[in-house]
Motif scaffolding. Structure first.
Motif, PDB file in Angstrom:
ATOM      1  N   LYS A  11       0.824  -1.205   0.000  1.00 37.43           N
ATOM      2  CA  LYS A  11       0.000   0.000   0.000  1.00 37.43           C
ATOM      3  C   LYS A  11       0.863   1.261   0.000  1.00 37.43           C
ATOM      4  O   LYS A  11       0.579   2.262  -0.702  1.00 37.43           O
ATOM      5  CB  LYS A  11      -0.911  -0.006   1.224  1.00 37.43           C
ATOM      6  CG  LYS A  11      -1.994  -1.062   1.172  1.00 37.43           C
ATOM      7  CD  LYS A  11      -2.882  -1.001   2.406  1.00 37.43           C
ATOM      8  CE  LYS A  11      -4.001  -2.052   2.370  1.00 37.43           C
ATOM      9  NZ  LYS A  11      -4.870  -1.993   3.578  1.00 37.43           N
ATOM     10  N   ALA A  12       1.947   1.201   0.814  1.00 33.37           N
ATOM     11  CA  ALA A  12       2.821   2.387   0.857  1.00 33.37           C
ATOM     12  C   ALA A  12       3.453   2.659  -0.521  1.00 33.37           C
ATOM     13  O   ALA A  12       3.583   3.788  -0.963  1.00 33.37           O
ATOM     14  CB  ALA A  12       3.892   2.176   1.939  1.00 33.37           C
ATOM     15  N   ARG A  13       3.817   1.489  -1.186  1.00 28.39           N
ATOM     16  CA  ARG A  13       4.432   1.667  -2.514  1.00 28.39           C
ATOM     17  C   ARG A  13       3.430   2.258  -3.506  1.00 28.39           C
ATOM     18  O   ARG A  13       3.764   3.132  -4.322  1.00 28.39           O
ATOM     19  CB  ARG A  13       4.953   0.299  -3.016  1.00 28.39           C
ATOM     20  CG  ARG A  13       5.794   0.427  -4.274  1.00 28.39           C
ATOM     21  CD  ARG A  13       6.466  -0.876  -4.655  1.00 28.39           C
ATOM     22  NE  ARG A  13       5.550  -2.002  -4.715  1.00 28.39           N
ATOM     23  CZ  ARG A  13       5.427  -2.950  -3.805  1.00 28.39           C
ATOM     24  NH1 ARG A  13       6.182  -2.915  -2.719  1.00 28.39           N
ATOM     25  NH2 ARG A  13       4.566  -3.947  -3.940  1.00 28.39           N
ATOM     26  N   GLU A  17       3.745   5.754  -5.639  1.00 26.03           N
ATOM     27  CA  GLU A  17       3.625   5.802  -7.107  1.00 26.03           C
ATOM     28  C   GLU A  17       2.531   6.770  -7.534  1.00 26.03           C
ATOM     29  O   GLU A  17       2.689   7.527  -8.489  1.00 26.03           O
ATOM     30  CB  GLU A  17       3.330   4.399  -7.644  1.00 26.03           C
ATOM     31  CG  GLU A  17       4.504   3.436  -7.500  1.00 26.03           C
ATOM     32  CD  GLU A  17       4.150   2.036  -7.949  1.00 26.03           C
ATOM     33  OE1 GLU A  17       2.950   1.818  -8.308  1.00 26.03           O
ATOM     34  OE2 GLU A  17       5.055   1.162  -8.001  1.00 26.03           O
ATOM     35  N   ALA A  18       1.391   6.745  -6.763  1.00 27.31           N
ATOM     36  CA  ALA A  18       0.299   7.661  -7.104  1.00 27.31           C
ATOM     37  C   ALA A  18       0.717   9.107  -6.902  1.00 27.31           C
ATOM     38  O   ALA A  18       0.429  10.015  -7.692  1.00 27.31           O
ATOM     39  CB  ALA A  18      -0.937   7.338  -6.293  1.00 27.31           C
ATOM     40  N   SER A  19       1.473   9.322  -5.770  1.00 28.42           N
ATOM     41  CA  SER A  19       1.918  10.672  -5.460  1.00 28.42           C
ATOM     42  C   SER A  19       2.925  11.149  -6.520  1.00 28.42           C
ATOM     43  O   SER A  19       2.906  12.290  -6.966  1.00 28.42           O
ATOM     44  CB  SER A  19       2.545  10.703  -4.066  1.00 28.42           C
ATOM     45  OG  SER A  19       3.054  12.000  -3.789  1.00 28.42           O
ATOM     46  N   ASP A  24       4.263  14.378 -11.395  1.00 28.20           N
ATOM     47  CA  ASP A  24       4.680  14.432 -12.816  1.00 28.20           C
ATOM     48  C   ASP A  24       3.643  15.121 -13.685  1.00 28.20           C
ATOM     49  O   ASP A  24       3.963  15.931 -14.549  1.00 28.20           O
ATOM     50  CB  ASP A  24       4.925  13.003 -13.338  1.00 28.20           C
ATOM     51  CG  ASP A  24       6.132  12.363 -12.634  1.00 28.20           C
ATOM     52  OD1 ASP A  24       6.955  13.138 -12.071  1.00 28.20           O
ATOM     53  OD2 ASP A  24       6.254  11.138 -12.681  1.00 28.20           O
ATOM     54  N   ALA A  25       2.372  14.827 -13.419  1.00 34.31           N
ATOM     55  CA  ALA A  25       1.306  15.471 -14.216  1.00 34.31           C
ATOM     56  C   ALA A  25       1.263  16.943 -13.956  1.00 34.31           C
ATOM     57  O   ALA A  25       1.063  17.772 -14.846  1.00 34.31           O
ATOM     58  CB  ALA A  25      -0.038  14.815 -13.879  1.00 34.31           C
ATOM     59  N   GLY A  26       1.485  17.373 -12.706  1.00 29.84           N
ATOM     60  CA  GLY A  26       1.466  18.802 -12.389  1.00 29.84           C
ATOM     61  C   GLY A  26       2.608  19.539 -13.039  1.00 29.84           C
ATOM     62  O   GLY A  26       2.474  20.658 -13.511  1.00 29.84           O
ATOM     63  N   SER A  27       3.813  18.900 -13.054  1.00 29.67           N
ATOM     64  CA  SER A  27       4.953  19.573 -13.705  1.00 29.67           C
ATOM     65  C   SER A  27       4.751  19.708 -15.202  1.00 29.67           C
ATOM     66  O   SER A  27       5.106  20.714 -15.810  1.00 29.67           O
ATOM     67  CB  SER A  27       6.215  18.773 -13.413  1.00 29.67           C
ATOM     68  OG  SER A  27       6.114  17.462 -13.952  1.00 29.67           O
ATOM     69  N   ASP A  28       4.111  18.725 -15.822  1.00 22.57           N
ATOM     70  CA  ASP A  28       3.828  18.848 -17.262  1.00 22.57           C
ATOM     71  C   ASP A  28       2.878  19.989 -17.546  1.00 22.57           C
ATOM     72  O   ASP A  28       3.024  20.757 -18.529  1.00 22.57           O
ATOM     73  CB  ASP A  28       3.242  17.527 -17.820  1.00 22.57           C
ATOM     74  CG  ASP A  28       4.282  16.412 -17.770  1.00 22.57           C
ATOM     75  OD1 ASP A  28       5.494  16.756 -17.719  1.00 22.57           O
ATOM     76  OD2 ASP A  28       3.881  15.242 -17.813  1.00 22.57           O
TER      77      ASP A  28
END
Length: 273
Positions: A11-13, A17-19, A24-28
């Motif tokens: 779950k932590a992993r 990954e979701a975070s 990544d989407a925000g930086s794009d």
């Protein structure tokens, strides 16, 4: 406990990954927004620069069309006429000539300038020409022609009293030599013509200067008329003034010009008595 630890680790992993995917989407998106914001000023500056460059350029006037000259128009008309003549040999020549004529008449530059006519100067010139070079009619061929022309000249000269007309009268009368008058008139000498010729002998010769012939020429004229047939009968119809004129010529006592002599003077005295 081992299963619970593995599930917690999975779950932590997933959360990491979701975070990471969210970051990544925000930086794009930020990069895309920055690119759009940078393109807008560049395009705006480009349009503003074009407008400024357009305003700074000097205004250029549109070219003025050159007006064809009259010679060009006449040449075009002639070319059109020749082109038409190639198709119709009969009417092409006339049509081309008419086109050229119309073009010359329509163009004021093709016509020479008209000069003003001074009426007074023209009248003075005509008068001077008439005085310096009087028109003398040609030698008459018949009696009728002589009498018609002589009558016209005599009337214009106020019956021989106009000194300006005297040279013209003498020149026309001297087309006929006095010795040839009998042959020329024959029996066709009218009383009016005989009367005016007697007056002319006094006015044109006896009373004129010596250069005109004077009394000898006047007497020779009467001697030549005395040889005409039936002149004595025609002379009976003459007026008083004409008879006085003939008497003055004989009273001058001059000698006639050749070929006349004293005998001819006596014949003339009896004919004009």
């Amino acid at each position: 406990r081992a299963k619970a630890s593995a599930a917690a680790a999975a779950k932590a992993r997933k959360r990491r990954e979701a975070s990471q995917a969210g970051r990544d989407a925000g930086s794009d998106n930020d990069a895309s927004s920055d690119g759009d914001e940078e393109d807008v000023p560049v395009r705006a500056r480009g349009k503003a620069g074009d407008a400024s460059a357009t305003q700074n350029q000097p205004a250029v006037a549109p070219p003025i069309p050159e007006k064809p000259s009259a010679a060009t128009e006449a040449g075009k008309a002639a070319v059109d006429g020749r082109a038409a003549g190639a198709g119709d040999a009969g009417g092409g020549t006339a049509e081309s000539g008419q086109n050229v004529k119309d073009a010359l008449q329509a163009s004021p530059q093709a016509q020479p300038p008209r000069r003003a006519v001074d009426a007074d100067a023209a009248a003075r010139l005509a008068e001077r020409i008439s005085q310096t070079a009087p028109a003398v009619p040609p030698r008459p061929r018949t009696t009728v022609e002589f009498e018609r022309t002589w009558r016209t000249l005599w009337r214009k000269s106020s019956k021989g009293r106009d000194a300006a007309s005297a040279p013209t009268l003498r020149s026309y009368l001297e087309h006929l030599a006095p010795a040839d008058l009998a042959t020329f008139f024959g029996e066709n000498l009218s009383d009016e013509t005989l009367e005016t010729l007697a007056l002319a002998a006094r006015g044109l010769y006896l009373h004129a200067d010596s250069s005109a012939g004077g009394a000898p020429r006047a007497l020779s004229l009467l001697c030549g008329l005395a040889r005409v047939r039936r002149v004595d009968m025609v002379w009976m119809l003459a007026g008083k003034e004409a008879k006085l004129a003939a008497g003055e010529v004989f009273a001058a006592g001059a000698q006639p010009e050749a070929p006349f002599g004293p005998a001819d003077v006596e014949v003339a005295r009896r004919a004009f008595a």
